[in-house]
Write an enzyme that holds these catalytic residues in place. Structure first.
Site, short mmCIF file in Angstrom:
data_model
loop_
_atom_site.label_atom_id
_atom_site.label_comp_id
_atom_site.label_asym_id
_atom_site.label_seq_id
_atom_site.Cartn_x
_atom_site.Cartn_y
_atom_site.Cartn_z
N GLU A 379 0.88 -1.19 0.00
CA GLU A 379 0.00 0.00 0.00
C GLU A 379 0.90 1.23 0.00
O GLU A 379 1.57 1.52 0.99
CB GLU A 379 -0.93 0.00 1.21
CG GLU A 379 -1.82 1.24 1.28
CD GLU A 379 -2.58 1.55 -0.01
OE1 GLU A 379 -3.53 0.85 -0.31
OE2 GLU A 379 -2.20 2.52 -0.72
N GLU A 475 -15.68 -3.32 -1.90
CA GLU A 475 -15.33 -2.59 -0.68
C GLU A 475 -16.28 -1.40 -0.47
O GLU A 475 -16.38 -0.86 0.62
CB GLU A 475 -13.87 -2.16 -0.69
CG GLU A 475 -13.54 -1.15 -1.76
CD GLU A 475 -12.08 -0.70 -1.76
OE1 GLU A 475 -11.36 -0.99 -0.81
OE2 GLU A 475 -11.69 -0.06 -2.73
C1 NOJ Z 1 -7.68 0.33 -1.09
C2 NOJ Z 1 -7.80 -1.00 -1.76
O1 NOJ Z 1 -8.66 -0.98 -2.81
C3 NOJ Z 1 -8.20 -2.02 -0.73
O2 NOJ Z 1 -8.40 -3.25 -1.34
C4 NOJ Z 1 -7.14 -2.08 0.29
O3 NOJ Z 1 -7.50 -2.97 1.29
C5 NOJ Z 1 -6.91 -0.71 0.91
N1 NOJ Z 1 -6.68 0.25 -0.12
C6 NOJ Z 1 -5.74 -0.72 1.84
O4 NOJ Z 1 -4.58 -1.02 1.15
#
Ligand code: NOJ
Length: 662
Positions: A379, A475
């Protein structure tokens, strides 16, 4: 005016004097799509028709350059080269193994009539299902570099068409709900692919292919009431800095007679080059994650009592992957930088140091012993400077631990590149994403990029770019996703390539994140949303203990497809598609509907001769995404290609079918 027939050919091939006026029609191999290119008073225009009906009216071409005269004026034609290509190629991973590439090409070599007499080529390719063109700027005696200040390309679609748009230059990148707007109201920039239903009944999608070293194209109505390319600017306002020779990305207009036909348009892939190195090591993957538990608040990304990425949890999940027949496990929140407000820590995230309660080597060893691939996670929060400093070492660190898949993420509204805030989809962002893909290929690493640059078919050349996010995925459930979204993206976002939608959430009624779906619909996504890496995104207990019957579909559904046959669809209402497994003779069908129930009667004539055992996972008669999302019926029956399948989809529901050759 260029003549047709033999004299036209003679003139086109051998004329000596540059032409000031020129008019050419380039027809697709089947003759139905025709591009008219004409040069008038030194300016070049194009227009497009299909079956004699207008698709795009006369549209401008050209570029504005910083500190130079615009390119695209005072032009004369030097030479025109025409050719026809009819071939096919094999896709390593994708929605179809064989891709047909059939087009008529016309390359117009232009020169300015006076002044610096700069050279400029516009290359058109006319396919049976669309049109593409790009600008090519050869080396010039007086220029080695150019600064693109604006691109003047127009796509003069009927202003009364209906467009499915998401806004560009917004903090959440491509993650917006599609809205249907009349073309005339697109007065602020929108992303591509931009799908439009024209008043004459065509379905077109304006997009680009082979986006490298350039800002990505957005679209906006200009003062002349025409859609115009608006290239994402860099922080200094310029669109791109390029060395010559330079080719822009292809500008693409996919054209279909129906929305469903649009979904199998392969022009974007065809406009990309074949791979230049061996990618036989690329393998699609189904994976679980230490992931959804964080979204429902069971675990956290950051360290603490409920930290998700611990050695113990990872080992438990790896064992579950093995039992469930899932090939890989993603672990998020494993490295230094996630504590506290991770969105603020991007400048100092460390991609080489696991946190104290995560023993990467031990977890990797356990994964290896159990034949499970570990999917690494980076990330970056968009802090590209911080990431690039560590990129190669971070890849080496993973490969040393036997990790060959990475999910990089670029959350954050802007990137930080060379100390400046840049859009993710600017030239600077595009260059970074590509650098990461190429370096990953060097280390035989496959990627599932979240917050990515949109797909422009570059995965043909770089198949290790297995999938990406780049739209609202699950999400966003829990309020920000409606059932219609999954009925829109097959006709919009997915025209740009596969998407990791994070399918397979069975814990639908969890109040922390209540999904607008039925259980059967979660299975449908594995067929309706192509992705070279497919997640089984829920926690293992939901597969092993809560819905083991439904899980059986996820266990066997393939990722890599031999063929795709689009069956039914209306943008935003419903979508049904059949795909054949690449490794067997079996077929799979997936269908989704919006908030309305929908009944379909499917003709199975895409099957081969002989009997198939159909395993049908459908919404129960009383199912509803709000009141009874878990109501699902599983049935089996024998079918032949002459049969029909009658299936009812509940409001917000869907279905999945496996057709196993007997
Ligand atoms: C955004 C991503 O789309 C998601 O899948 C991830 O869990 C979070 N960022 C944290 O990295």
């Amino acid at each position: 005016m260029a003549k047709s027939g033999f004299f036209g050919w003679l003139q086109r091939t051998f004329w000596k004097k540059p032409l000031l006026d020129y008019d050419e029609e380039i027809a697709s191999p089947d003759g139905r799509v025709v591009v008219r290119v004409n040069l008038r008073l030194g300016k070049l225009f194009y227009s497009v028709k299909k079956d004699g009906k207008v698709v795009l009216r006369e549209s401008n071409l050209g570029l504005n350059l910083k500190g130079e005269e615009p390119l695209g004026q005072g032009l004369t034609i030097v030479r025109v080269n025409n050719k026809t290509v009819d071939d096919q190629w094999e896709n390593l991973v994708g929605e179809a193994r064989i891709i047909v590439n059939n087009y008529t090409e016309s390359a117009l070599y232009l020169s300015e009539a006076s002044g610096n007499k700069r050279l400029f080529t516009v290359r058109f390719r006319v396919f049976n299902d669309g049109v593409a063109f790009r600008y090519e700027i050869p080396p010039q005696p007086k220029f080695q570099r150019l600064i693109i200040a604006d691109e003047l390309t127009e796509f003069n679609a009927d202003t009364n068409g209906s467009a499915w748009r998401i806004p560009a230059f917004q903090p959440d990148r491509y993650e917006y709900n599609y809205e249907r707007w009349p073309v005339y109201s697109l007065t602020s920039p929108v992303h591509t692919p931009l799908t439009i239903e024209t008043p004459l009944g065509h379905f077109i999608a304006v997009h680009e292919a082979a986006l490298y070293n350039y800002g990505s194209m957005t679209l906006q109505m200009n003062a002349n009431n025409r859609l115009q390319s608006l290239i994402t600017p860099l922080s200094d306002g310029m669109r791109a800095y390029v060395d010559l020779p330079f080719n822009t990305p292809w500008r693409v207009v996919m054209i279909a007679d129906s929305a469903i036909e649009l979904t199998v348009n392969r022009i974007v892939l065809n406009l990309n080059d074949p791979p230049k190195q061996d990618f036989s090591w690329v393998k699609p993957l189904k994976f679980m994650g230490i992931w959804w538990a964080m979204f429902v608040g069971e675990w956290t990304w950051a360290q603490g009592d409920r930290h998700g990425a611990t050695t113990e949890h990872a080992i438990q999940y790896i064992d579950a992957c093995k039992r469930l027949g899932i090939g890989g496990l993603l672990v998020e929140g494993w490295n230094n930088g996630w504590d506290g407000d991770w969105l603020q820590n991007g400048a100092s995230t460390d991609f080489l140091k696991p946190v104290a309660d995560f023993d990467l080597a031990k977890v990797a060893q356990h994964a290896h012993e159990h034949g499970v691939e570990l999917v690494g996670h980076h990330e970056t929060v968009g802090f590209v400077d911080n990431y690039e400093r560590q990129l190669e070492e971070a890849y080496k660190y993973y490969t040393k631990n036997g990790i060959h898949y990475i999910k990089p993420g670029y959350a954050g509204s802007m990137m930080v590149i060379q100390g400046r805030k840049e859009f993710h989809h600017s030239q600077a962002g595009v260059l970074h994403y590509q650098k990461a893909v190429e370096l990953a290929a060097k280390y035989q690493i496959m990627l599932d990029v979240h917050e990515p640059i949109k797909g422009t078919g570059t995965e043909r050349t770089w198949p290790n770019l297995l999938t990406r996010e780049g739209a609202r995925g699950q999400e966003y459930e829990g309020g920000a996703l409606s059932p219609s979204h999954a009925c829109i993206i097959p006709f919009t976002r997915l025209l740009a390539g596969g998407m990791d939608y994070t399918s397979g959430i069975f814990d639908i009624t969890n109040v922390a994140k209540r999904l607008a779906t039925t259980l059967a619909r979660q299975l449908a996504y594995y067929v309706t949303i192509y992705s070279g890496m497919q997640m089984a995104a829920d926690r293992p207990r939901f597969y092993e203990e809560v819905h083991p019957d439904a899980y059986e579909f996820i266990r066997t559904v393939p990722i890599n497809w031999e063929k795709t046959v689009p069956l039914l669809g209306r943008i935003g209402d419903y979508y049904v598609v059949a795909r054949q497994d690449r490794a067997s003779a079996d077929w799979y069908i997936g269908g989704v509907t919006n908030e309305e129930a929908h009944r379909v009667r499917l003709n199975l004539d895409f099957l081969e001769d002989g009997e198939y055992l159909a395993e049908i996972y459908r919404d129960a008669d009383t199912a509803h995404y709000r009141d009874n999302p878990l109501g699902m019926t599983i049935e089996t029956r024998k079918v032949l290609k002459s049969d029909y399948l009658d299936i009812w989809m509940a409001p917000g529901g869907g279905f999945a079918v496996k057709l196993q050759k007997v």
